[in-house]
Scaffold this active site. Sequence first.
Site, PDB file in Angstrom:
ATOM      1  N   TYR A 104       0.845  -1.202   0.000  1.00 32.46           N
ATOM      2  CA  TYR A 104       0.000   0.000   0.000  1.00 32.46           C
ATOM      3  C   TYR A 104       0.882   1.255   0.000  1.00 32.46           C
ATOM      4  O   TYR A 104       2.090   1.157  -0.171  1.00 32.46           O
ATOM      5  CB  TYR A 104      -0.984  -0.056   1.167  1.00 32.46           C
ATOM      6  CG  TYR A 104      -1.947  -1.214   1.047  1.00 32.46           C
ATOM      7  CD1 TYR A 104      -2.844  -1.280  -0.026  1.00 32.46           C
ATOM      8  CD2 TYR A 104      -1.944  -2.257   1.971  1.00 32.46           C
ATOM      9  CE1 TYR A 104      -3.714  -2.370  -0.160  1.00 32.46           C
ATOM     10  CE2 TYR A 104      -2.809  -3.341   1.836  1.00 32.46           C
ATOM     11  CZ  TYR A 104      -3.692  -3.390   0.770  1.00 32.46           C
ATOM     12  OH  TYR A 104      -4.547  -4.453   0.623  1.00 32.46           O
TER      13      TYR A 104
ATOM     14  N   ARG B  33       3.170  -1.264  10.985  1.00 31.20           N
ATOM     15  CA  ARG B  33       3.097  -2.592  10.356  1.00 31.20           C
ATOM     16  C   ARG B  33       3.968  -2.601   9.104  1.00 31.20           C
ATOM     17  O   ARG B  33       3.854  -1.707   8.258  1.00 31.20           O
ATOM     18  CB  ARG B  33       1.657  -2.954   9.996  1.00 31.20           C
ATOM     19  CG  ARG B  33       1.535  -4.440   9.669  1.00 31.20           C
ATOM     20  CD  ARG B  33       0.110  -4.914   9.491  1.00 31.20           C
ATOM     21  NE  ARG B  33      -0.019  -6.272  10.027  1.00 31.20           N
ATOM     22  CZ  ARG B  33      -0.906  -7.156   9.582  1.00 31.20           C
ATOM     23  NH1 ARG B  33      -1.745  -6.849   8.622  1.00 31.20           N
ATOM     24  NH2 ARG B  33      -0.968  -8.356  10.102  1.00 31.20           N
TER      25      ARG B  33
ATOM     26  N   GLY C 229      -5.339 -13.723  13.447  1.00 35.20           N
ATOM     27  CA  GLY C 229      -6.321 -13.187  12.515  1.00 35.20           C
ATOM     28  C   GLY C 229      -7.487 -14.123  12.317  1.00 35.20           C
ATOM     29  O   GLY C 229      -8.462 -14.113  13.054  1.00 35.20           O
TER      30      GLY C 229
END
Length: 375
Positions: A183, A231, A342
């Site tokens: 990203y 992160r 997760g």
Amino acid sequence: MNTSTHSNSPSVEPLFEPLRIGSLTLPNRIVMAPMTRSFSPNGVPGENVAEYYSRRAKNQVGLIITEGTVIDHPAASGDANVPYFYGEAALKGWAKTVEAVHQAGGIIFPQLWHVGTERKVGSEPNPASLPVGPSGVTAQGEKVNEPLSITEIQLIVEAYATAAAEAKRIGFDGIEIHGAHGYLIDQFFWEGTNKRTDEYGGDMIKRTRFAVEIIEACRKAVGPDYPIVLRISQWKSTDYTAKLAATPELLAEFLAPLSAAGVDVFHCSTRRFWEPEFEGSDLNLAGWVKKLTGKPSITVGSVGLSNEFTSLFTEGKGASHANLDELLERLEKQEFDLVAVGRALLNDPEWVTKVREQRFNELGEFQAESLRKLY
């Protein structure tokens, strides 16, 4: 990873020791990993989102990191159902979520996100806004826009800082900045997407400048003791074999400016936590990052699952729960400090309680169906 449980398994106690970060004490080492859910129409998280997170808080998750929530920039999101972290309605929704989590005894950070050129041209919520990136190119090399100007970069840095200040104002306990998975921030890190020749491009250290400015601006906005997590990942959502830093030496070079800028904890995203990051050492990415920076690290990657998580999407598979022995051994050796869970936690909100009470036989098998509902 085998899925049996032996009577001589290591103790689960290391998972349930407290950890201090800045002015915050986490009650245990289990983190709910950020997972995009796309259940917030028009960017506004509702009661169902508050209930979803508080359900995990009630079941002893030590730290909840929310799904990616986008900063105030027209090209930050490519999905109208991904929550915003700006605007009165969205921030009110997040304030209610924080309140619900705190009432359940939990601790919660938002994950602040900008998708960069991962956004498809013409996508909602702002179809007229073109994707943006350091050089205006996608990971595949397709040009979708001009490179970001210095002015535009500064506006995005400010948008992160504003989001950080809002997080603190509405009661979040800290923030996570999403600098992984290809990203926007990661597009600056990555030489394939950052072809700039100014101060935001060049060698590995220069390519950290955008992230450093974001971290410093967030730190200024929230003060010295408010936890900031970053992160990071080697892999990209478009390339699972990618290596941002091919050696421990390059990784050290990359991490130094980020650590100095004010990161408290590094969240080290891998697909399989048990895999060594570099040849010649058993340490995983979180292990190397802790060793090189001296700062706490979070490991993540198919924790509690018998299949690594990407096969759950590509092949539509379920996964039975996996034996936690190796995870516990590594945690006991202090290779890393925190463990993000997760999909296993998505499937079973009581996962932490069951692990604490060693009710391993009650851990349900993960089903891909869990991704399609918000419970």
